[in-house]
Enzyme design. Structure first.
Site, short mmCIF file in Angstrom:
data_model
loop_
_atom_site.label_atom_id
_atom_site.label_comp_id
_atom_site.label_asym_id
_atom_site.label_seq_id
_atom_site.Cartn_x
_atom_site.Cartn_y
_atom_site.Cartn_z
CG HIS A 18 70.26 -20.55 -12.45
ND1 HIS A 18 69.74 -20.49 -11.19
CD2 HIS A 18 69.69 -19.53 -13.14
CE1 HIS A 18 68.91 -19.47 -11.09
NE2 HIS A 18 68.84 -18.87 -12.27
CE LYS A 42 64.43 -8.69 -6.80
NZ LYS A 42 64.58 -9.07 -8.20
NE ARG A 91 63.06 -19.50 -16.84
CZ ARG A 91 63.13 -18.83 -15.70
NH1 ARG A 91 62.96 -19.45 -14.56
NH2 ARG A 91 63.34 -17.54 -15.70
CB SER A 129 65.36 -18.34 -8.20
OG SER A 129 66.48 -18.84 -8.86
#
Ligand code: ADP
Length: 154
Positions: A18, A42, A91, A129
């Site tokens: 990030h 969540k 990515r 993450s």
């Protein structure tokens, strides 16, 4: 007109991946709002207050960067802060497929919004993450994956 971008995500926690995308986007925009999405359904791994503090610490010397939290639709948040751009990192081809549907949906919801993608720098491709959370959860050292400025918090 100033160019305002929102970089939405959970940043649970912020990683070197990030940080790299944000640093490379700084010259492209007048302001980048790093927007931590809060999802009621969540539960996050790290507290929201910590996630905000860590990002603020990493970019303490960058006046173009601001950190905010939001819930609800990202495009509604963009309207509120008058951002015309959503920044995202890519990515892999899996990221692309995922980002394509979100980006195209956001464009339907708010036709003036443009999503801008930056390709990850190769050495950061494997960092994500959820793996960092897993390593942390099992007692591993996560320092190599997170920005240098916040190593002392881990
Ligand atoms: P989400 O909560 O949508 O899973 P994250 O909070 O993990 O998203 O990440 C937000 C954005 O940062 C996404 O665009 C994601 O592709 C990008 N990103 C995450 N890790 C990296 C990395 N290692 N390199 C480049 N971009 C990344």
């Amino acid at each position: 007109m100033s160019k305002i971008a929102v970089f939405p995500g959970s940043f649970d926690p912020i990683t070197k991946g990030h940080e790299n995308i944000i640093n490379r986007a700084v010259p492209l925009f007048d302001k980048i709002i790093i927007a931590i999405g809060e999802n009621q359904d969540k539960r996050s791994y790290f507290e929201i207050t910590d996630r905000v503090k860590w990002i603020e610490t990493v970019f303490a010397n960058e006046p173009k960067i601001e950190v905010q939290t939001y819930s609800g639709l990202t495009v509604e948040f963009c309207k509120r802060v008058q951002a015309d751009y959503i920044l995202r990192g890519l990515r892999t081809s899996a990221d692309f497929e995922f980002e394509r549907s979100i980006g195209q949906t956001n464009k339907k919801l708010l036709p003036t919004i443009e999503t801008v993608f930056l390709l990850t720098t190769p050495e950061f491709t494997p960092i994500n993450s959820s793996i960092v959370r897993d390593v942390h959860h099992h007692g591993g050292d996560v320092k190599q994956f997170i920005p240098d400025a916040i190593h002392n918090f881990f």
